[in-house]
Design an enzyme around this catalytic site. Structure first.
Site, PDB file in Angstrom:
ATOM      1  N   CYS A  60     -24.220   1.281   3.211  1.00  0.00           N
ATOM      2  CA  CYS A  60     -23.441   2.515   3.087  1.00  0.00           C
ATOM      3  C   CYS A  60     -24.273   3.730   3.482  1.00  0.00           C
ATOM      4  CB  CYS A  60     -22.926   2.681   1.658  1.00  0.00           C
ATOM      5  SG  CYS A  60     -21.952   4.183   1.437  1.00  0.00           S
ATOM      6  N   ASP A  97       0.807  -1.214   0.000  1.00  0.00           N
ATOM      7  CA  ASP A  97       0.000   0.000   0.000  1.00  0.00           C
ATOM      8  C   ASP A  97       0.849   1.277   0.000  1.00  0.00           C
ATOM      9  OD1 ASP A  97      -2.460   1.267  -0.082  1.00  0.00           O
ATOM     10  OD2 ASP A  97      -2.596   1.474   2.079  1.00  0.00           O
ATOM     11  N   CYS A 117     -17.533   8.576   0.077  1.00  0.00           N
ATOM     12  CA  CYS A 117     -17.173   7.528   1.042  1.00  0.00           C
ATOM     13  C   CYS A 117     -16.637   8.149   2.331  1.00  0.00           C
ATOM     14  CB  CYS A 117     -16.122   6.604   0.418  1.00  0.00           C
ATOM     15  SG  CYS A 117     -15.484   5.356   1.535  1.00  0.00           S
ATOM     16  N   CYS A 160     -26.500 -10.868  -3.254  1.00  0.00           N
ATOM     17  CA  CYS A 160     -26.405 -10.099  -2.007  1.00  0.00           C
ATOM     18  C   CYS A 160     -26.112  -8.629  -2.284  1.00  0.00           C
ATOM     19  CB  CYS A 160     -25.311 -10.697  -1.123  1.00  0.00           C
ATOM     20  SG  CYS A 160     -25.070  -9.818   0.447  1.00  0.00           S
ATOM     21  N   CYS A 168     -14.578   4.175   7.977  1.00  0.00           N
ATOM     22  CA  CYS A 168     -15.917   3.600   8.075  1.00  0.00           C
ATOM     23  C   CYS A 168     -15.824   2.142   7.646  1.00  0.00           C
ATOM     24  CB  CYS A 168     -16.896   4.356   7.177  1.00  0.00           C
ATOM     25  SG  CYS A 168     -18.584   3.689   7.194  1.00  0.00           S
ATOM     26  N   CYS A 226     -20.393 -13.161  -4.606  1.00  0.00           N
ATOM     27  CA  CYS A 226     -21.344 -12.205  -4.026  1.00  0.00           C
ATOM     28  C   CYS A 226     -22.787 -12.593  -4.331  1.00  0.00           C
ATOM     29  CB  CYS A 226     -21.071 -10.795  -4.547  1.00  0.00           C
ATOM     30  SG  CYS A 226     -19.629  -9.994  -3.815  1.00  0.00           S
ATOM     31  N   CYS A 256     -20.820  -7.898   5.492  1.00  0.00           N
ATOM     32  CA  CYS A 256     -20.605  -8.964   4.511  1.00  0.00           C
ATOM     33  C   CYS A 256     -20.864 -10.333   5.148  1.00  0.00           C
ATOM     34  CB  CYS A 256     -19.183  -8.909   3.966  1.00  0.00           C
ATOM     35  SG  CYS A 256     -18.824 -10.218   2.749  1.00  0.00           S
ATOM     36  N   CYS A 316     -19.662  -1.185   5.184  1.00  0.00           N
ATOM     37  CA  CYS A 316     -19.820  -2.096   4.052  1.00  0.00           C
ATOM     38  C   CYS A 316     -19.040  -3.392   4.264  1.00  0.00           C
ATOM     39  CB  CYS A 316     -19.413  -1.428   2.745  1.00  0.00           C
ATOM     40  SG  CYS A 316     -17.666  -0.976   2.602  1.00  0.00           S
TER      41      CYS A 316
END
Length: 346
Positions: A199, A135, A215, A192, A242, A189, A249, A245
Site C-alpha cells: 500500500c 453493490d 486509501c 503473508c 488503486c 492469509c 496477493c 494490495c
C-alpha cells in the site's frame, strides 16, 4: 428446510450457465459480529466522506436489518481476473493507471441482470420471495461471501478466493427460503503481509482493517475535494482507483484470466496517455468512458486526478496541458493544476 441436494445442484448449474464463477449460501444471521465491527469502523471515522455508510448502518449491519423476512443469503461471484499485470505501468509517468475493474463496462448492470435471471429461475423452481443486490444497497457483501464459503476476507479487507484470487465481483440474493448453507471458508492469509507492505499510503492501520481516508481508491473516486498533500506524491500515476494490495496477493496465481467479453480490457483504458486525458472536456470524457464506472466521478474530479499524476510524471511535455487548467472555474481543479506546475518546475 427447502432445497434438497438436487435443487442446490441445479441452482449451481444455472448460476454457472449465467456466467457466475462461484456460488455459496449462508443463513441471514451468519455474521452477527459484522454489525459491531462496522459501527467501530464508523465511530473511528474511517469511512471519510462516505456518509451513506453511516446513514444506513443499521440496515447494513445485518441482512434482517435491511429485510426482516430474509432467511437465506445466496452469494455469487463473477471473476474479472486480468490477463495484464495491473502493476505494469509503474514508473511510466506519461500514462495513467485505471483500476482493473473499470477497464471496460460497469459491472453493476451486467451482474444485476444475471442475478435477476437466477432469481426468476429459483422462484419458478422453489417459490419464496427474494431481493437482489450488487453493490447498490446496504449489504455487507464481503463478510457474507466469506460466511457462504466463497473465500475469506484477506488482510486487505477484500475477499480472497483460492480459485479466483482477489478478483471477484460480488452479488447477493436475499430469499425467504430456508436453504442448506455452506461452510464458511477458513482464513488462508497466514503470515503473508504483501498487501500491507504494497500500500503506497499506509492505509492499513492493522491487518484486516482499512482506513478509507488514506486509501487511493477512496481518494481518487469518492473524495470530492483536493486530495491531501501527503497523498499526492504516493498517487504516482494512479488516476482512478488503486489495485496494488489486490495485485500482490499470492493467491492470484491460481486465478484464470476472465473471458467475460464485458470485462475484457479496452485498449484505450489500459494505458491512456495523460496528455490526451488532460484535454478532455465533459462531452469527450463522457464519450471515452461511456459504459465505464469511471464516468460516475465526472470530468472535473477525473481531471483533478490526472493533474496530480502529471505533477508526479517529471514529464515537462505535459506543462502546456497542465497550464490550461490553471484558470479553471473549479477551484479544486485549479489547485491541482497549480500543484502540478510547481511539482514539474521545481
Amino acid at each position: 428446510m427447502v432445497g434438497e441436494p438436487r435443487l442446490i445442484a441445479a441452482l449451481r448449474g444455472e448460476a454457472e450457465r449465467l456466467g457466475f464463477a462461484a456460488l455459496g449460501v449462508c443463513s441471514a444471521d451468519a455474521v452477527p459480529q459484522a454489525g459491531a465491527r462496522l459501527r467501530q469502523w464508523l465511530d473511528d471515522g474511517c469511512h471519510g466522506e462516505m456518509i451513506w455508510m453511516e446513514s444506513r448502518a443499521d440496515a447494513r449491519a445485518s441482512p434482517k436489518g435491511l429485510w426482516p423476512d430474509v432467511k437465506s443469503v445466496i452469494m455469487l461471484g463473477t471473476s474479472y481476473a486480468p490477463a495484464l499485470d495491473p502493476l505494469r505501468l509503474a514508473g511510466q509517468g506519461d500514462k495513467g493507471v485505471i483500476s482493473v475493474y473499470a477497464w471496460n463496462r460497469d459491472y453493476h448492470d451486467l451482474i444485476k441482470k444475471r442475478l435477476k435471471a437466477l432469481a426468476r429461475w429459483l422462484v419458478a423452481e422453489a417459490g419464496g420471495e427474494l431481493k437482489v443486490f450488487v453493490d447498490t444497497a446496504p449489504v455487507m457483501e464481503k463478510p457474507l461471501a466469506a460466511a457462504s464459503g466463497l473465500g475469506w476476507q484477506g488482510k486487505h479487507t477484500n475477499l480472497v478466493s483460492r480459485d479466483h484470487g482477489s478478483w471477484l465481483f460480488l452479488g447477493a440474493i436475499y430469499t425467504t427460503l430456508a436453504l442448506p448453507v455452506d461452510e464458511p471458508h477458513a482464513d488462508r492469509c497466514g503470515s503473508c503481509t504483501r498487501c500491507q507492505v504494497a500500500c503506497p499510503t499506509d492505509a492499513f492501520p492493522a491487518p484486516y482493517r482499512l482506513d478509507a481516508r488514506r486509501c487511493l481508491a477512496y481518494l481518487t473516486i469518492e473524495h470530492s475535494g483536493p486530495i491531501p498533500a501527503e497523498f499526492r506524491r504516493p498517487m504516482a500515476n494512479r488516476i482512478y482507483g488503486c489495485d496494488d494490495c489486490l495485485s500482490v496477493c499470492p493467491w492470484n496465481r491460481f486465478a484464470k484470466a476472465s473471458e467475460e467479453p464485458a470485462f475484457l480490457p479496452r485498449s484505450e483504458l489500459t494505458a491512456p496517455k495523460l496528455a490526451e486525458l488532460l484535454c478532455l472536456d465533459d462531452a469527450a470524457f463522457r464519450a471515452l468512458f461511456s459504459g465505464s464506472a469511471v464516468k460516475r466521478i465526472g470530468v472535473k474530479r477525473f481531471i483533478r486526478n490526472c493533474l496530480y499524476a502529471a505533477g508526479n510524471s517529471g514529464d515537462m511535455a505535459l506543462l502546456p496541458a497542465v497550464q490550461a487548467h490553471l484558470g479553471s472555474d473549479d477551484p479544486v481543479v485549479a489547485d491541482a493544476a497549480a500543484w502540478a506546475m510547481e511539482a514539474l518546475t521545481a
